[in-house]
Design a protein around this motif. Structure first.
Motif, mmCIF file in Angstrom:
data_model
loop_
_atom_site.group_PDB
_atom_site.id
_atom_site.type_symbol
_atom_site.label_atom_id
_atom_site.label_comp_id
_atom_site.label_asym_id
_atom_site.label_seq_id
_atom_site.Cartn_x
_atom_site.Cartn_y
_atom_site.Cartn_z
ATOM 1 N N LYS A 122 -18.455 21.755 41.111
ATOM 2 C CA LYS A 122 -18.088 20.680 40.197
ATOM 3 C C LYS A 122 -17.273 21.186 39.016
ATOM 4 C CE LYS A 122 -22.027 17.720 41.361
ATOM 5 N NZ LYS A 122 -23.245 17.022 40.846
ATOM 6 N N SER A 123 -16.857 22.443 39.073
ATOM 7 C CA SER A 123 -16.028 22.995 38.001
ATOM 8 C C SER A 123 -14.670 22.293 37.973
ATOM 9 C CB SER A 123 -15.839 24.492 38.196
ATOM 10 O OG SER A 123 -17.057 25.176 38.017
ATOM 11 N N LYS A 124 -14.154 22.089 36.766
ATOM 12 C CA LYS A 124 -12.874 21.386 36.629
ATOM 13 C C LYS A 124 -12.217 21.797 35.317
ATOM 14 C CE LYS A 124 -10.854 16.748 36.872
ATOM 15 N NZ LYS A 124 -11.147 15.288 36.970
ATOM 16 N N ASP A 125 -10.923 22.067 35.388
ATOM 17 C CA ASP A 125 -10.144 22.415 34.197
ATOM 18 C C ASP A 125 -10.761 23.585 33.438
ATOM 19 O OD1 ASP A 125 -8.418 20.278 34.766
ATOM 20 O OD2 ASP A 125 -9.661 18.867 33.633
ATOM 21 N N GLY A 126 -11.274 24.549 34.189
ATOM 22 C CA GLY A 126 -11.827 25.743 33.569
ATOM 23 C C GLY A 126 -13.206 25.578 32.977
ATOM 24 N N LYS A 127 -13.800 24.409 33.131
ATOM 25 C CA LYS A 127 -15.132 24.161 32.596
ATOM 26 C C LYS A 127 -16.161 24.198 33.723
ATOM 27 C CE LYS A 127 -13.419 21.299 28.798
ATOM 28 N NZ LYS A 127 -13.464 19.958 28.146
ATOM 29 N N ASP A 128 -17.269 24.900 33.478
ATOM 30 C CA ASP A 128 -18.296 25.107 34.501
ATOM 31 C C ASP A 128 -19.596 24.412 34.107
ATOM 32 O OD1 ASP A 128 -16.642 26.790 36.056
ATOM 33 O OD2 ASP A 128 -17.175 28.513 34.812
ATOM 34 N N PRO A 129 -19.914 23.274 34.736
ATOM 35 C CA PRO A 129 -21.227 22.667 34.493
ATOM 36 C C PRO A 129 -22.322 23.519 35.118
ATOM 37 C CG PRO A 129 -20.097 21.515 36.258
ATOM 38 C CD PRO A 129 -19.111 22.520 35.718
ATOM 39 N N SER A 130 -23.546 23.267 34.744
ATOM 40 C CA SER A 130 -24.673 24.039 35.289
ATOM 41 C C SER A 130 -25.601 23.121 36.072
ATOM 42 C CB SER A 130 -25.439 24.739 34.171
ATOM 43 O OG SER A 130 -26.005 23.792 33.291
ATOM 44 N N TYR A 131 -26.443 23.733 36.901
ATOM 45 C CA TYR A 131 -27.442 22.995 37.671
ATOM 46 C C TYR A 131 -28.570 23.934 38.046
ATOM 47 C CZ TYR A 131 -25.926 24.926 42.265
ATOM 48 O OH TYR A 131 -25.632 25.743 43.336
ATOM 49 N N ASP A 132 -29.655 23.357 38.553
ATOM 50 C CA ASP A 132 -30.772 24.149 39.045
ATOM 51 C C ASP A 132 -30.554 24.366 40.541
ATOM 52 O OD1 ASP A 132 -31.830 24.149 36.530
ATOM 53 O OD2 ASP A 132 -33.255 22.527 36.909
ATOM 54 N N ARG A 133 -30.337 25.603 40.922
ATOM 55 C CA ARG A 133 -29.915 25.924 42.287
ATOM 56 C C ARG A 133 -31.128 26.155 43.196
ATOM 57 N NH1 ARG A 133 -25.737 27.776 45.411
ATOM 58 N NH2 ARG A 133 -26.150 29.587 46.753
ATOM 59 N N PRO A 134 -31.301 25.342 44.253
ATOM 60 C CA PRO A 134 -32.426 25.541 45.173
ATOM 61 C C PRO A 134 -32.138 26.664 46.170
ATOM 62 C CG PRO A 134 -31.120 23.661 45.872
ATOM 63 C CD PRO A 134 -30.485 24.161 44.605
ATOM 64 N N ILE A 135 -33.133 27.471 46.430
ATOM 65 C CA ILE A 135 -33.012 28.557 47.407
ATOM 66 C C ILE A 135 -34.315 28.641 48.195
ATOM 67 C CG2 ILE A 135 -32.770 31.055 47.741
ATOM 68 C CD1 ILE A 135 -31.040 31.142 45.263
ATOM 69 N N THR A 136 -34.209 28.607 49.506
ATOM 70 C CA THR A 136 -35.370 28.778 50.375
ATOM 71 C C THR A 136 -35.368 30.182 50.947
ATOM 72 O OG1 THR A 136 -35.400 26.436 50.966
ATOM 73 C CG2 THR A 136 -36.527 27.945 52.456
ATOM 74 N N ILE A 137 -36.530 30.804 50.970
ATOM 75 C CA ILE A 137 -36.654 32.123 51.573
ATOM 76 C C ILE A 137 -37.779 32.119 52.608
ATOM 77 C CG2 ILE A 137 -35.736 33.343 49.569
ATOM 78 C CD1 ILE A 137 -38.596 34.107 48.815
#
Length: 434
Positions: free
Chosen positions: A69-84
């Motif tokens: 979702k990055s746009k025009d050099g700006k990086d939003p953040s989110y909580d990234r799910p990872i399954t192991i």
């Protein structure tokens, strides 16, 4: 005369005996599971002394860059799910049943190769009690793009049976089920691996509520990666990415500079050096032919590393790809095992039966299979050398006789291999320049 009836009786007995023998062989073949030893399997490929438990754990890596979702050099953040998926030495009663893994073929959003579910049997026991009493070294496994945490169960189960706790990652945006734009894999692969090492140390710490509480020796960690997983583990191990990759990444994301955190020479990257990691195994690591590394970046790899490649790799490249990484990592004690005439698929499980269906795209078969090698043979050889290498660095085992062997396997039987079984391979070894 009674000769003819006697001959007929003997013929009938032979026929019945052969029929029973074939039935027995067929039954054994059907019972052959991924990672089982072939008759010519090398010495260290055999299963270890421990029963193996397996569990699924869902993790969240908070406040990560949402690069899609990055746009025009700006990086939003989110909580990234990872399954192991975690395999571990277990205590198992006589009534326990071995696991059935639920897997898929295909790629999300690909109409030519749609998601196709299948199952396969394993040797582990789902949610079994962990074996208490001692700590076990940690192994973290990273799959290719696309792939899954179940792509190398022949190896993950095998290592757990030998006294390791093994965590294989489902890399979000990079699995069969959720494949997404490639910039997510480029950015997140090493970040996911670092996160999982830290989380495994927490899960395995004394007082944790997980089954493996008190059992993980994270100070003795090996990281194993295949293809894009190799791209990730080498970076985590010290091989910083090039400025060329940073420029490419910025261009493909509309101005994001998020990947600079893993670029060679970046002070923040240098701070991430992880002394817990004692060994790296890189199967067919991707990126060298695309400018992912340069000479300076590869000099940062100082952790002992075992590379595994096919001489005809048409995805990662060989002479200018994997072998060039091996040659450029001058500050690491390193090996390069080459399967002659193999292409890229030197790491996965064998093709599932479902991949043989003529209605499926042939690439579902070639997601796993090697055209010039029996995949089960590759699996056994991988088990042997990975066991020797990480055993040396994580358990101080004296495995020199299995590793310090002549380069060409055709010249003489390699130590640990049965007579006439070690053909078509090469093992190079280079010590650190300093």
């Amino acid at each position: 005369m009674k000769i003819r009836p006697l001959l007929f009786s003997l013929f009938l007995l032979a026929f019945l005996f052969n029929g029973l023998a074939l039935t027995s062989i067929n039954a054994q073949t059907q019972d052959f599971l991924y990672g089982d030893a072939l008759p010519d399997a090398p010495e260290l490929s055999k299963k270890g002394e421990y029963a193996v438990g397996v569990q699924t754990v869902n993790l969240i890596n908070t406040n990560q860059v949402d690069i899609l979702k990055s746009k025009d050099g700006k990086d939003p953040s989110y909580d990234r799910p990872i399954t192991i998926e975690i395999w571990y030495p277990a205590s198992v009663d006589n009534n326990a049943k071995t696991v059935i893994y639920n897997e898929v073929m295909g790629t999300a959003g690909d109409t030519l190769r749609p998601i196709t579910p299948f199952t396969f049997k394993g040797r582990a026991y789902r949610d079994a009690e962990a074996l208490k009493g001692s700590k076990f070294p940690l192994v973290v496994v990273s799959h290719g793009y696309v792939g899954s945490r179940y792509l190398m169960t022949y190896l993950t189960e095998n290592l757990a049976s030998k006294g390791y706790i093994v965590a294989a990652i489902d890399h979000t945006d990079s699995t069969f089920k959720d494949a997404n734009a490639f910039q997510s894999t480029l950015l997140n692969r090493p970040n996911d691996i670092r996160f999982v090492i830290n989380e495994m140390e927490k899960l395995g710490a004394k007082g944790s509520k997980n089954k493996i509480a008190g059992l993980v020796d994270a100070n003795n960690t090996a990281i194993i990666g295949y293809s894009m997983g190799g791209y990730g583990v080498l970076n985590v191990g010290g091989a910083g990415y090039s400025q060329g990759l940073a420029q490419f990444f910025t261009g493909m994301t509309g101005g994001s500079t998020a990947i600079t955190i893993n670029i060679a020479g970046n002070a923040e990257y240098e701070k991430k050096a992880d002394s817990r990691i004692k060994a790296i195994v890189a199967f067919a690591p991707w990126g060298m032919e695309r400018g992912v590394w340069d000479a300076e970046g590869l000099k940062g790899l100082k952790t002992p590393t075992f590379f595994i490649a096919g001489s005809q790799d048409d995805i990662s490249g060989y002479e200018k790809g994997i072998k060039a990484i091996y040659e450029g990592a001058v500050n690491a004690d390193r090996y390069l095992l080459t399967y002659k005439n193999a292409r890229h698929n030197v790491a996965p499980n064998p093709p599932p039966v479902e991949a043989l269906a003529p209605s499926l795209h042939i690439d579902e078969y070639y997601r796993y299979a090697e055209p010039s090698w029996d995949q089960r043979k590759l699996n056994n050889v991988n088990q042997h050398f990975v066991t020797a290498f990480i055993g040396k660095h994580l358990k101080n085992q004296d495995n020199a006789k299995f590793l310090d062997i002549q380069e060409n396997s055709n010249d003489k039987d390699w130590t640990g291999f049965k007579p006439r079984s070690s053909t078509g391979m090469e093992l190079l070894h280079a010590k650190p320049a300093n």
